[in-house]
Structures are given as C-alpha cells and as structure tokens.
Design a protein around this motif. Sequence first.
Motif, PDB file in Angstrom:
ATOM      1  N   LEU A  37     -19.984  28.916  61.715  1.00 56.50           N
ATOM      2  CA  LEU A  37     -21.180  28.751  60.973  1.00 56.50           C
ATOM      3  C   LEU A  37     -22.466  29.270  61.454  1.00 56.50           C
ATOM      4  O   LEU A  37     -23.655  29.033  61.019  1.00 56.50           O
ATOM      5  N   ILE A  38     -22.306  30.463  62.117  1.00 56.18           N
ATOM      6  CA  ILE A  38     -23.227  31.164  62.429  1.00 56.18           C
ATOM      7  C   ILE A  38     -23.334  32.403  61.354  1.00 56.18           C
ATOM      8  O   ILE A  38     -22.617  33.228  61.294  1.00 56.18           O
ATOM      9  N   PRO A  39     -24.548  32.636  60.929  1.00 60.64           N
ATOM     10  CA  PRO A  39     -24.809  33.683  59.884  1.00 60.64           C
ATOM     11  C   PRO A  39     -25.065  34.974  60.544  1.00 60.64           C
ATOM     12  O   PRO A  39     -25.418  34.914  61.678  1.00 60.64           O
ATOM     13  N   SER A  40     -24.456  36.154  59.791  1.00 61.92           N
ATOM     14  CA  SER A  40     -24.993  37.374  60.436  1.00 61.92           C
ATOM     15  C   SER A  40     -26.261  37.778  60.274  1.00 61.92           C
ATOM     16  O   SER A  40     -26.926  37.016  59.568  1.00 61.92           O
ATOM     17  N   VAL A  41     -26.713  38.432  61.088  1.00 57.50           N
ATOM     18  CA  VAL A  41     -28.129  38.668  61.327  1.00 57.50           C
ATOM     19  C   VAL A  41     -28.307  40.270  60.908  1.00 57.50           C
ATOM     20  O   VAL A  41     -27.589  41.075  61.248  1.00 57.50           O
ATOM     21  N   GLU A  42     -29.796  40.424  60.794  1.00 63.04           N
ATOM     22  CA  GLU A  42     -30.043  41.941  60.599  1.00 63.04           C
ATOM     23  C   GLU A  42     -29.993  42.554  61.950  1.00 63.04           C
ATOM     24  O   GLU A  42     -30.402  42.038  62.951  1.00 63.04           O
ATOM     25  N   ASN A  43     -29.570  43.889  61.978  1.00 64.40           N
ATOM     26  CA  ASN A  43     -29.409  44.697  63.251  1.00 64.40           C
ATOM     27  C   ASN A  43     -29.962  45.820  63.062  1.00 64.40           C
ATOM     28  O   ASN A  43     -29.811  46.524  62.089  1.00 64.40           O
ATOM     29  N   ASN A  44     -30.666  46.422  64.325  1.00 61.11           N
ATOM     30  CA  ASN A  44     -31.145  47.779  64.289  1.00 61.11           C
ATOM     31  C   ASN A  44     -29.834  48.687  64.814  1.00 61.11           C
ATOM     32  O   ASN A  44     -28.946  48.050  65.339  1.00 61.11           O
ATOM     33  N   ILE A  45     -30.137  50.019  64.432  1.00 59.47           N
ATOM     34  CA  ILE A  45     -29.042  50.847  65.247  1.00 59.47           C
ATOM     35  C   ILE A  45     -29.803  51.572  66.155  1.00 59.47           C
ATOM     36  O   ILE A  45     -30.785  52.391  65.883  1.00 59.47           O
ATOM     37  N   ILE A  46     -29.073  51.811  67.359  1.00 64.13           N
ATOM     38  CA  ILE A  46     -29.399  52.857  68.312  1.00 64.13           C
ATOM     39  C   ILE A  46     -28.252  53.741  68.571  1.00 64.13           C
ATOM     40  O   ILE A  46     -27.020  53.027  68.406  1.00 64.13           O
ATOM     41  N   ASN A  47     -28.554  54.750  69.010  1.00 60.84           N
ATOM     42  CA  ASN A  47     -27.388  55.783  69.454  1.00 60.84           C
ATOM     43  C   ASN A  47     -27.738  56.840  70.235  1.00 60.84           C
ATOM     44  O   ASN A  47     -29.090  57.138  70.454  1.00 60.84           O
ATOM     45  N   ASN A  48     -26.928  57.716  70.654  1.00 62.58           N
ATOM     46  CA  ASN A  48     -27.220  58.903  71.539  1.00 62.58           C
ATOM     47  C   ASN A  48     -26.014  59.798  71.341  1.00 62.58           C
ATOM     48  O   ASN A  48     -24.874  59.589  71.870  1.00 62.58           O
ATOM     49  N   PHE A  49     -25.976  60.725  70.303  1.00 63.44           N
ATOM     50  CA  PHE A  49     -24.683  61.267  69.699  1.00 63.44           C
ATOM     51  C   PHE A  49     -25.077  62.592  69.286  1.00 63.44           C
ATOM     52  O   PHE A  49     -25.855  62.747  68.415  1.00 63.44           O
ATOM     53  N   MET A  50     -24.865  63.610  70.242  1.00 61.13           N
ATOM     54  CA  MET A  50     -25.332  65.138  69.854  1.00 61.13           C
ATOM     55  C   MET A  50     -24.015  65.986  69.513  1.00 61.13           C
ATOM     56  O   MET A  50     -24.475  67.162  69.403  1.00 61.13           O
TER      57      MET A  50
END
Length: 544
Positions: free
Chosen positions: A330-343
């Motif tokens: 019953l927990i809805p999905s929430v908006e998420n930021n994207i962080i990364n470190n991929f070179m």
Amino acid sequence: MSELSVSGQMVDVLNRKIYPAKVTIFKGHIQSIEKMDQAPTVYILPGFIDAHVHIESSMLVPSEFARLAVVHGTVATVSDPHEIANVCGLEGVEYMIENGNKVPFKFYFGAPSCVPATPFETAGGEITPAHIHQLMQRDEITYLAEMMNWPGTVNRDALVMEKIAIAQKYGKPVDGHAPGLKGEMAEKYISAGISTDHECFTAEEALDKLKHGMKISIREGSAAKNFEALINLIDDHSDMLMFCSDDKHPDNLAVSHVNHLAARAIAKGKDLFNVLKVACINPIEHYNMKVGQLRIGDPADFIVVKDLEQFEVTQTYIDGELVAENGKTLIPSVENNIINNFMATFKKPGDFQLKAKGTKVRVIEALDGQLITPEVEGEILIENGLAVSNPKDDILKITVINRYEDAAPSIAFIKNFGLKEGAIASSVGHDSHNIIAVGVDDESISKAVNLLIKAKGGVSAVKGKKEIILALPVGGIMSADDGYQVADTYTAIDKMAKEMGSGLQSPFMTLSFMALLVIPNLKLSDKGLFNGETFRFVDLFLPQ
C-alpha cells in the motif's frame, strides 16, 4: 486522527504468552492492549527486522525496497549504505537517507567504515573520519557499519581505531565483518569494540565469537547462505542472535524476506518465542531502534499473520499506518533523483585479449551459496598465442573494468560459472562496483560490458544476437523503477544466464562478489588478481 483497533491472538514475545486481545492504536502508537474472551484466529506480533542488509543489493532504491519488504512483514532494516558510498561518497549515503525518508518504513542506516574497502581497487568515493562525525549526528545513523578491515582492527591501526572511537563517542555500536576469524585473533578483534558479525559460516566459528560477547547475525541472502550451519545456536543463544539477509536480489525479495527465515526455524522445531526474539526484538535493543515491540505506548509497528508456522502476512502496520495487506503493498512509488559516477568508455573485443605465458593458471573457484573463493590450479586453452576460456573444463575468462576512469581491463580465470556460450556482466561488483564480467569469448564479453557502459550501469547477458539488460542508473547499482517490474526483468536475465549453462542458484549475485577483496581467498580487482589472506596481488600464470 481517529482510533484504530486490531483484534486477534496477541503474541507477547517479551513475556512469552499468547492470548486473545484487541490492540488499539492512536496517533501512531499503541494506546491499549485489552484482553478478550475470544478473538479471531489470526496472530498479532511485532514486525520483522533485517538486522544487516545492503539495500543496494536489491537493485532498488530504498523507497522501492520498502514497498516490497512490507508485504512480507518487514517493518525496519539495519542498512549499511557502503555500496553507494563506494560509488558516490557522502552524497550517496545522504541520498539513501533522504530517499528512505519519503516512505513509511523504518530504515536505520550505518556510517560506512571502510570506503574504499581496500587500497587495492579503484573506488568512486571515500568516507573519512570527518564524514563519520557528520553522519553520527543524524538520527537515521544508528551504528558504525561493518568494520571489514579486521587486520587493521586486530593491530589497532590508528585510522581504524579513530573511526571506532567516533561511534563510541556517540554511544552507537560498531558492526563487524570477520569471516573465519577465531581464537586469539577473534578476541582481539572483538575487544576493539566490535559488537556483531554476520560472516560466520560454521557453528564453531560463531560459538567462538559468542563466548567473547559478540552478537551473531544468522545470514541467509541471495548468495551467502549460513542458516543451516547456524540455526541450532538459537536453542541456547537466542538473546545473542539476529536474522539478516546481507544481500537480497529483487526476485528473491519479491517472494519472501525475514518471514521465511522464521518459518524455516519453526519447521526445524525451534521454540516460537526464541525465533521471534531473534527476528523481531534483538535488533531493536542492540541498535536502539525506535521500533515498537507490541507494548502500550510503543510505536504501532506490528503485523498480522495467518498462523505461527508459515507466517503468511495479511497486514503490516508501521506507526499505525496500514502499509501492506493480503500480499499487496500500500506504499506508493515516489519520485526519485538520479545520482551516478560512471566514466567508462566503450570497449573492443581486443581489449580483453590476454597473451599466454603458459597453460597453468591460478583459478578463482566460485562456491554456490558462499562468498569465500578458494584458489585452484587450472589449465586454459591457447589460441594464436592468446589465453582463452576453456568451457569444457568450466574455466572461463573473468574481467574487471575500472568504471571511474579509462584503464585496461584486469583479466583472470574462474571456475563453476558453467557458461557454455556468451557472457554475463554487472556493474554491481562489491565493493567498488567496477564492471565485472564472465564469458566464453571476448566478443560476447565486450558486448555485455558495452551494454552496461551505454546504460551507465546494470546487469546484462549476451548469447549471440540475443541481449538482455536491466539498467541500474542510480549509482550504476540501483533502479528507481517499480520494484516488481525490476524483479520481473531480473528474473528474465537470471533465467537467460542459467539457459547459457550456469548452474549457480544466483549467478549475478555470485558474480557481484568476485571482486570483493576482503573475503578470502582469490579475487580479482580492476588492478589485478588478489589473495585475500595475504592481502597481496599474485601472478595469474603459475610456473610451468
């Protein structure tokens, strides 16, 4: 806020009683527990707690992990965010906390103690003593996460002891990580202030640590499985044990969590109250968690189950809020930021060629359900002066590619993956999360690796023209998509790996640990082949 009441057979773990009762909730807390003459034949008990888990291993951000976990009656986790810390440093830890705060679930994070885990690999972040000071001031940080540098702990390394002292200053426990350590070495490790260990793989090892006052988490994850070896300890040591998964892949989390360990323990004839103390109560007390234990005045964190054998969960409450019912979150999905470190940049098949210096090599032996990897001797094939995989003897090429900067791939050989064709690859590679791949030929390895580089993280499988990828753009190790969709995609890619010949229960989870240098014996980092007992690099080719 209106009152809410739930009736059933009250399972009072602390007083070892079961009786019909009505539990009344007001403003997120238990207002009263009223004994009744009769009540429905369902059972009300404290919620389950995973006492040591890397949320990142589920390939889900915390908010999505919570959506799946509550269905199985899990209300809280003791979570070590060192995976994202190895990728993004302090920013990664703060991301996990903030994302977890978006949903009604009780995440208790640790301050990572060993980031990077060793100086023998390339990581994307670092957690310094100053960062640990900063994190310890947050309510969400309840402990110093697993101290994997056991040699430094035993030898009282100044930096290690500084980190432990910071946790002690804030009155927060220190988690351990000492696979195979026994006797005088274990005593020295524990006496430094280490309070728990989840790495025991024999009862003898666990008993040795228990006698020195260390608490033991019985681990049963997607890769490492120690339940069978340790569960009998519950008969005499229930006050000193907890249950944990350590690493739980999304397909497994969609099916079960700590509830399954409780059911397995009951099936072995273990005492109900001992089992529930381990599954529900001990973590709260050890980590000083603000999680209810089904007492008047406690936060209303509890579950309703159909029986006390299978623990099929019909309702999960957290702070009085119904968060799961009848197998549905019953927990809805929430908006998420994207962080990364991929070179990392795209690779060619030629990048994975290895000039032969003989046919005899050191081979990493992957063991199903274990993180330890013995060193064995093997014979590889030579084609045009190049060392290549030997599928007939199940000796395949393994490679680790630095994803934080361009560098030549590190190459070795591994046994027991069983692939007869193609390749699999992952940017989930503990602890630094460089790209790791196993394959039968260089072209397939290159394709699988490039799928990950294009997506900036994920797991992939390649067999001829058939390709599957589960993209993990958050740190290259997690997805912010719906957790059940991620589980379905992972199930498909896991199935493909097995169709390619792998007999491992969880080939991608096993793959993710083949660069984990702090677990003996032979591992591969982006810098070379490494012996986890001597803590030194070793030559791939043996004297002929």
